[in-house]
Design a protein around this motif. Structure first.
Motif, PDB file in Angstrom:
ATOM      1  N   CYS A   5     -70.346  26.347 -12.134  1.00 44.77           N
ATOM      2  CA  CYS A   5     -70.732  26.417 -13.546  1.00 44.77           C
ATOM      3  C   CYS A   5     -69.539  25.999 -14.413  1.00 44.77           C
ATOM      4  O   CYS A   5     -68.476  26.629 -14.364  1.00 44.77           O
ATOM      5  N   CYS A   8     -68.232  28.750 -16.756  1.00 38.75           N
ATOM      6  CA  CYS A   8     -67.459  29.773 -16.029  1.00 38.75           C
ATOM      7  C   CYS A   8     -66.054  29.260 -15.749  1.00 38.75           C
ATOM      8  O   CYS A   8     -65.078  30.005 -15.864  1.00 38.75           O
ATOM      9  N   HIS A  47     -71.422  35.305 -16.686  1.00 42.44           N
ATOM     10  CA  HIS A  47     -72.388  34.238 -16.414  1.00 42.44           C
ATOM     11  C   HIS A  47     -73.805  34.786 -16.457  1.00 42.44           C
ATOM     12  O   HIS A  47     -74.138  35.727 -15.749  1.00 42.44           O
ATOM     13  N   HIS A  98     -75.604  28.303 -18.649  1.00 42.50           N
ATOM     14  CA  HIS A  98     -74.763  29.486 -18.871  1.00 42.50           C
ATOM     15  C   HIS A  98     -74.940  29.777 -20.358  1.00 42.50           C
ATOM     16  O   HIS A  98     -74.719  28.879 -21.189  1.00 42.50           O
TER      17      HIS A  98
END
Ligand code: 5GP
Ligand code: ZN
Length: 137
Positions: A5, A8, A47, A98
């Protein structure tokens, strides 16, 4: 943290970003491909894919942080308006899965388009749908 991600990885500091604000729940950064100068995206630190999955504490705080950011944008840019945009699902234009909220500075006569063609309900349709939704709350 999800390794695949991008947000992230930004939150973890693995990918650089121009950071506007950070606390234990949120990080706000400049969007890399801004709709307008000053386009900020506010990311949840934890997340989760989208608004539907956001935990209560983060959801409760989100608008307070957004308001803080909006006031800073207004003060710095003297923009005429600000759009808050939050996409959930590919069909809604979400490309990074996200949770994040866009803050887009707006100016009279700018060329940003977030519009739609207004539709209409048939007789009783809005009331019936409202009741169906209310029954789920
Ligand atoms: P979405 O379409 O999911 O609502 O918005 C994702 C946003 O994230 C887009 O406006 C895109 O420009 C921005 N974005 C994607 N990757 C990066 C990145 O690596 N850094 C930053 N700062 N913004 C990104
Ligand atoms: Zn993530």
């Amino acid at each position: 943290m999800q390794n695949n991600c991008i947000f992230c990885r930004i939150i973890a500091g693995e990918i650089p970003s121009a950071t506007v604000y950070e606390d234990k729940d949120f990080k706000a950064i400049m969007d890399i491909s801004p709709a307008a100068r000053g386009h900020v995206i506010m990311l949840s630190k934890r997340h989760c894919e989208n608004l539907l999955e956001l935990d209560d504490g983060t959801a409760e705080k989100a608008l307070l942080v957004a308001r803080k950011l909006a006031r800073a944008l207004k003060a710095e840019l003297n923009c005429d308006g600000i759009n808050l945009l939050q996409n959930n699902g590919e069909a809604a234009g979400q490309t990074v899965f996200h949770f994040h909220l866009h803050l887009i500075p707006r100016y009279q006569g700018d060329r940003i388009s977030l519009g739609w063609t207004p539709g209409a309900y048939g007789d009783g349709e809005a009331q019936a749908l409202a009741a169906a939704l209310a029954a789920r709350l």
